[in-house]
Write a protein that holds these residues in place. Structure first.
Motif, PDB file in Angstrom:
ATOM      1  N   ASP A 197       0.854  -1.190   0.000  1.00 58.83           N
ATOM      2  CA  ASP A 197       0.000   0.000   0.000  1.00 58.83           C
ATOM      3  C   ASP A 197       0.889   1.238   0.000  1.00 58.83           C
ATOM      4  O   ASP A 197       1.543   1.550   0.998  1.00 58.83           O
ATOM      5  CB  ASP A 197      -0.903  -0.016   1.240  1.00 58.83           C
ATOM      6  CG  ASP A 197      -1.950   1.091   1.204  1.00 58.83           C
ATOM      7  OD1 ASP A 197      -1.567   2.267   1.026  1.00 58.83           O
ATOM      8  OD2 ASP A 197      -3.143   0.782   1.373  1.00 58.83           O
ATOM      9  N   PHE A 198       0.904   1.954  -1.126  1.00 61.22           N
ATOM     10  CA  PHE A 198       1.789   3.113  -1.261  1.00 61.22           C
ATOM     11  C   PHE A 198       1.503   4.165  -0.199  1.00 61.22           C
ATOM     12  O   PHE A 198       2.417   4.713   0.412  1.00 61.22           O
ATOM     13  CB  PHE A 198       1.642   3.721  -2.655  1.00 61.22           C
ATOM     14  CG  PHE A 198       2.572   4.881  -2.908  1.00 61.22           C
ATOM     15  CD1 PHE A 198       3.846   4.665  -3.399  1.00 61.22           C
ATOM     16  CD2 PHE A 198       2.172   6.195  -2.658  1.00 61.22           C
ATOM     17  CE1 PHE A 198       4.714   5.729  -3.625  1.00 61.22           C
ATOM     18  CE2 PHE A 198       3.022   7.259  -2.874  1.00 61.22           C
ATOM     19  CZ  PHE A 198       4.301   7.027  -3.363  1.00 61.22           C
ATOM     20  N   GLY A 199       0.223   4.466   0.032  1.00 62.49           N
ATOM     21  CA  GLY A 199      -0.141   5.489   1.003  1.00 62.49           C
ATOM     22  C   GLY A 199       0.319   5.149   2.404  1.00 62.49           C
ATOM     23  O   GLY A 199       0.843   5.997   3.124  1.00 62.49           O
ATOM     24  N   GLU A 200       0.123   3.910   2.815  1.00 72.41           N
ATOM     25  CA  GLU A 200       0.545   3.506   4.150  1.00 72.41           C
ATOM     26  C   GLU A 200       2.052   3.574   4.303  1.00 72.41           C
ATOM     27  O   GLU A 200       2.570   4.025   5.327  1.00 72.41           O
ATOM     28  CB  GLU A 200       0.054   2.085   4.450  1.00 72.41           C
ATOM     29  CG  GLU A 200      -1.443   2.004   4.703  1.00 72.41           C
ATOM     30  CD  GLU A 200      -1.866   0.616   5.127  1.00 72.41           C
ATOM     31  OE1 GLU A 200      -0.975  -0.264   5.285  1.00 72.41           O
ATOM     32  OE2 GLU A 200      -3.080   0.399   5.303  1.00 72.41           O
ATOM     33  N   ARG A 201       2.778   3.137   3.284  1.00 66.40           N
ATOM     34  CA  ARG A 201       4.240   3.142   3.383  1.00 66.40           C
ATOM     35  C   ARG A 201       4.797   4.560   3.324  1.00 66.40           C
ATOM     36  O   ARG A 201       5.852   4.840   3.883  1.00 66.40           O
ATOM     37  CB  ARG A 201       4.838   2.288   2.266  1.00 66.40           C
ATOM     38  CG  ARG A 201       4.466   0.820   2.359  1.00 66.40           C
ATOM     39  CD  ARG A 201       5.262  -0.022   1.428  1.00 66.40           C
ATOM     40  NE  ARG A 201       6.674  -0.065   1.814  1.00 66.40           N
ATOM     41  CZ  ARG A 201       7.624  -0.641   1.083  1.00 66.40           C
ATOM     42  NH1 ARG A 201       7.308  -1.221  -0.069  1.00 66.40           N
ATOM     43  NH2 ARG A 201       8.874  -0.642   1.502  1.00 66.40           N
TER      44      ARG A 201
END
Length: 205
Positions: A197-201
């Protein structure tokens, strides 16, 4: 010592629509993707190296915008016959994919665009293209505001072939600039091998 001179996990773009463009597939680029794909990469390194790729993507997208002749005077007093971009440019980010809980279809929750968006060239920005649903919804919003399809360039870090074919089938005149085309979507519609998950990372510790 053996050295690899070509990327190993890139889906060949020749099998995809001609409106899709990828970054030059160099060993340096694959090294950057290897870092951001690694689940042990720290948030700081993920930010740093994903931002490097994003800069490359934006620079490549600017190469696809039309230019007009422009003459300037240099500090030496000489004139230089160069070029300038034709018209204004606007970057539009898809902040987070949203969907209707009952239909599971993409749903718009918020939109804020310049009043003159219809006369601008738009760089539509989304880090991941999986099924293409959110991106297609974003293009529909731009078209509702009068932006012609051919004035939109969609930029993303990683794309799945399934999403690219669906997206480009819907908007054949819209150009797509992607950094890497991955292998496929899995049964949960996650990009494989992907990067999570790009947003979480990017935003969560």
């Amino acid at each position: 010592m053996a050295a690899s001179t070509a990327p190993t996990s890139q889906t060949h773009p020749a099998a995809l629509p001609p409106s899709i463009f990828t970054l030059p597939q160099t060993a340096q680029l694959e090294a950057l993707y290897t870092i951001i794909r690694d689940k042990t990469t720290s948030r700081g390194d993920f930010l740093f190296y994903s931002d490097r790729i994003i800069r490359l993507l934006v620079e490549e997208s600017l190469n696809h915008l039309p230019v007009i002749p422009k003459i300037v005077e240099t500090p030496t007093g000489a004139t230089y016959e160069g070029v300038g971009f034709e018209g204004k440019i606007c970057g539009v980010s898809i902040l987070r994919a949203g969907e209707d809980e009952e239909t599971a279809l993409p749903k718009l929750f918020y939109s804020k665009l310049p009043e003159d968006i219809a006369s601008r060239y738009v760089l539509l920005l989304d880090p991941m293209l999986a099924t293409g649903g959110s991106a297609m919804k974003a293009v529909e919003v731009l078209q509702e505001q009068g932006v012609p399809e051919e004035r939109i360039i969609f930029i993303n870090l990683i794309a799945a072939p399934e999403g690219l074919k669906r997206f480009c089938g819907r908007f054949p005149s819209l150009r797509v600039i992607t950094g890497w085309i991955d292998k496929c979507l899995n049964e949960k519609s996650y990009i494989i091998p992907g990067l999570g998950d790009f947003g979480e990372r990017r935003y969560c510790e």
